[in-house]
Design a protein around this motif. Structure first.
Motif, mmCIF file in Angstrom:
data_model
loop_
_atom_site.group_PDB
_atom_site.id
_atom_site.type_symbol
_atom_site.label_atom_id
_atom_site.label_comp_id
_atom_site.label_asym_id
_atom_site.label_seq_id
_atom_site.Cartn_x
_atom_site.Cartn_y
_atom_site.Cartn_z
ATOM 1 N N ILE A 168 1.233 6.599 -7.015
ATOM 2 C CA ILE A 168 0.118 7.465 -7.412
ATOM 3 C C ILE A 168 0.542 8.934 -7.363
ATOM 4 C CG2 ILE A 168 -2.172 8.296 -6.717
ATOM 5 C CD1 ILE A 168 -2.759 5.391 -5.784
ATOM 6 N N LYS A 169 1.201 9.317 -6.275
ATOM 7 C CA LYS A 169 1.599 10.720 -6.113
ATOM 8 C C LYS A 169 2.643 11.148 -7.138
ATOM 9 C CE LYS A 169 0.688 11.157 -1.133
ATOM 10 N NZ LYS A 169 1.306 11.328 0.204
ATOM 11 N N ARG A 170 3.534 10.249 -7.496
ATOM 12 C CA ARG A 170 4.645 10.597 -8.370
ATOM 13 C C ARG A 170 4.341 10.439 -9.857
ATOM 14 N NH1 ARG A 170 9.676 12.304 -5.833
ATOM 15 N NH2 ARG A 170 9.080 12.316 -3.645
ATOM 16 N N GLU A 219 0.810 -1.228 0.000
ATOM 17 C CA GLU A 219 0.000 0.000 0.000
ATOM 18 C C GLU A 219 0.842 1.277 0.000
ATOM 19 O OE1 GLU A 219 -2.371 2.092 3.499
ATOM 20 O OE2 GLU A 219 -3.299 0.197 2.922
ATOM 21 N N PRO A 220 1.882 1.412 0.869
ATOM 22 C CA PRO A 220 2.694 2.638 0.821
ATOM 23 C C PRO A 220 3.395 2.843 -0.519
ATOM 24 C CG PRO A 220 3.080 1.452 2.867
ATOM 25 C CD PRO A 220 2.306 0.532 1.973
ATOM 26 N N LEU A 221 3.841 1.743 -1.155
ATOM 27 C CA LEU A 221 4.480 1.850 -2.468
ATOM 28 C C LEU A 221 3.488 2.322 -3.518
ATOM 29 C CD1 LEU A 221 6.572 -1.449 -2.440
ATOM 30 C CD2 LEU A 221 7.477 0.869 -2.249
ATOM 31 N N ASP A 235 5.858 5.368 6.452
ATOM 32 C CA ASP A 235 6.545 6.295 5.561
ATOM 33 C C ASP A 235 7.843 5.732 4.983
ATOM 34 O OD1 ASP A 235 4.560 8.093 6.042
ATOM 35 O OD2 ASP A 235 5.627 9.131 7.655
ATOM 36 N N TRP A 236 8.505 4.794 5.714
ATOM 37 C CA TRP A 236 9.776 4.278 5.190
ATOM 38 C C TRP A 236 9.570 3.608 3.836
ATOM 39 C CZ3 TRP A 236 11.776 -0.131 3.262
ATOM 40 C CH2 TRP A 236 13.162 -0.192 3.098
ATOM 41 N N THR A 237 8.544 2.747 3.753
ATOM 42 C CA THR A 237 8.311 2.029 2.502
ATOM 43 C C THR A 237 7.938 2.981 1.387
ATOM 44 O OG1 THR A 237 7.452 0.233 3.876
ATOM 45 C CG2 THR A 237 7.087 0.050 1.523
ATOM 46 N N GLU A 238 7.126 3.997 1.719
ATOM 47 C CA GLU A 238 6.739 4.969 0.706
ATOM 48 C C GLU A 238 7.972 5.690 0.164
ATOM 49 O OE1 GLU A 238 3.857 8.897 0.340
ATOM 50 O OE2 GLU A 238 3.479 7.407 1.891
ATOM 51 N N GLY A 239 8.891 6.039 1.073
ATOM 52 C CA GLY A 239 10.111 6.706 0.647
ATOM 53 C C GLY A 239 11.009 5.785 -0.149
ATOM 54 N N LEU A 257 -4.669 9.570 0.762
ATOM 55 C CA LEU A 257 -4.516 10.503 -0.355
ATOM 56 C C LEU A 257 -5.466 11.691 -0.246
ATOM 57 C CD1 LEU A 257 -4.240 7.981 -3.337
ATOM 58 C CD2 LEU A 257 -2.409 9.430 -2.449
ATOM 59 N N GLY A 258 -6.467 11.578 0.612
ATOM 60 C CA GLY A 258 -7.451 12.656 0.759
ATOM 61 C C GLY A 258 -8.409 12.745 -0.407
#
Length: 334
Positions: free
Chosen positions: A158-160, A151-153, A321-325, A188-189
């Motif tokens: 999506i954001k990038r 999910e974080p990935l 947040d670590w995985t997302e980063g 994501l809001g």
């Protein structure tokens, strides 16, 4: 940095590319082992180096020849147990038979529980997996199971990479994925939607029709999120339903891209911009036949989970947040 007893990482034939990516991130060598078949189909395993009193991790995913891959894993676990390994962790990015997790009809087997029992009997001490089809599978084991999430990935992707994501709507193709899409939509809001599948009466075949049950997709970027794609029938029906309901663009993000019974030209012809999957299952062959297929690398999350498990550190950081980063700054999309 890895501390204490040395780490031994082994792999079978299911996904050597992912295993190689993991050991490169950990800066440790892949323990040489040979996994071959005899002429009658029996599997033979030879581990070339000692694993006595070592912390062993066996990376083997459930894909393509799932039964052979499962037997390879069980035999590797048993071989390491017989060789006096201190701890044996099975790293199974895509858990085999995960869809058979409950008795949904008379005389139906709960094969996911059987796989758990087989791993325990073989000598496994710990399992690391990713995006289980149903969270209750963790309860089938009497030893620790770490279920990592992609999910974080996906949120990072999506954001990038999805233009206009702030005007998007996260869509689940069935009611079972409601929890997953609401969690992503909240982070994501944005809003979420659910699609209802209508099947022909007395038919267990593919759904004939789908309709948006919750949410308004008109003039929005629709992002379909699911945990698994196999035949592609659900994706095809959902994508066309979203287009018919006025979605500007349609993207599909799926954790496990099995794609075992699908002609990749079928994906090319669908009204979607991209099909984004992770490399829990090898995707090189699929990518060659489809320009819309994008693969997210999960090796940073798996490598970090191995490092933290070996060092006795918490892996709860990997759920945030670590995985997302890592998805952005690490190997990310390849």
């Amino acid at each position: 940095m890895l501390r204490g007893n040395s780490v031994r990482i082994l792999t079978g034939n299911s996904h050597p590319g992912l295993a190689q990516a993991v050991v490169e991130r950990l800066n440790v060598p892949l323990t040489p082992c040979t996994v071959k078949k005899f002429s009658n189909g029996e599997i033979n395993v030879k581990i070339a180096e000692s694993v006595r009193d070592e912390d062993v991790y066996i990376i083997q995913t459930g894909c393509s020849d799932v039964n052979d891959n499962l037997m390879e894993l069980l035999i590797l676990v048993s071989a390491c147990k017989g060789a006096s390994a201190r701890r044996i962790t099975a790293v199974i990015p895509c858990y085999p038979y995960a869809r058979m997790d409950k008795k949904d009809k008379s005389r139906a087997p709960i094969t996911a529980k059987l796989v758990a029992n087989m791993l325990a009997v073989a000598g496994c001490d710990h399992v690391i997996t990713m995006d289980l089809h149903a969270s209750q599978i963790q309860g089938f084991f009497d030893f620790p199971v770490d279920n990592l999430y992609s999910e974080p990935l996906m949120i990072s992707y999506i954001k990038r990479n999805i233009e206009g994501w702030k005007n998007s709507i996260i869509v689940s193709p069935d009611a079972g994925g409601a929890k997953r899409v609401t969690a992503i939509a909240d982070k994501l809001g944005v809003e979420f939607a659910l699609i209802h599948r209508e099947r022909t009466r007395n038919s267990s075949g593919p759904a004939e029709k789908m309709e948006v049950l919750v949410g308004d997709v008109r003039d929005k970027v629709a992002i379909l999120v699911d945990d698994m794609i196999d035949t592609g029938n659900t994706l095809a029906l959902a994508a066309r339903s979203l287009r018919d309901n006025g979605a500007k663009k349609v993207y599909a993000l799926v954790s496990h891209g099995l794609l075992s019974e699908i002609n990749m030209k079928k994906i090319e012809e669908l009204p979607i911009e991209q099909l984004v999957v992770t490399n829990t299952v090898p995707q090189q062959q699929h990518e060659a036949g489809c320009s819309k297929l994008v693969t997210i690398d999960v090796s940073p999350a798996i490598a970090e989970s191995i490092r933290r498990t070996h060092n006795g550190e918490s892996i709860s950081l990997l759920f945030g947040d670590w995985t997302e980063g890592a998805g952005v700054n690490g190997a990310g999309v390849y």
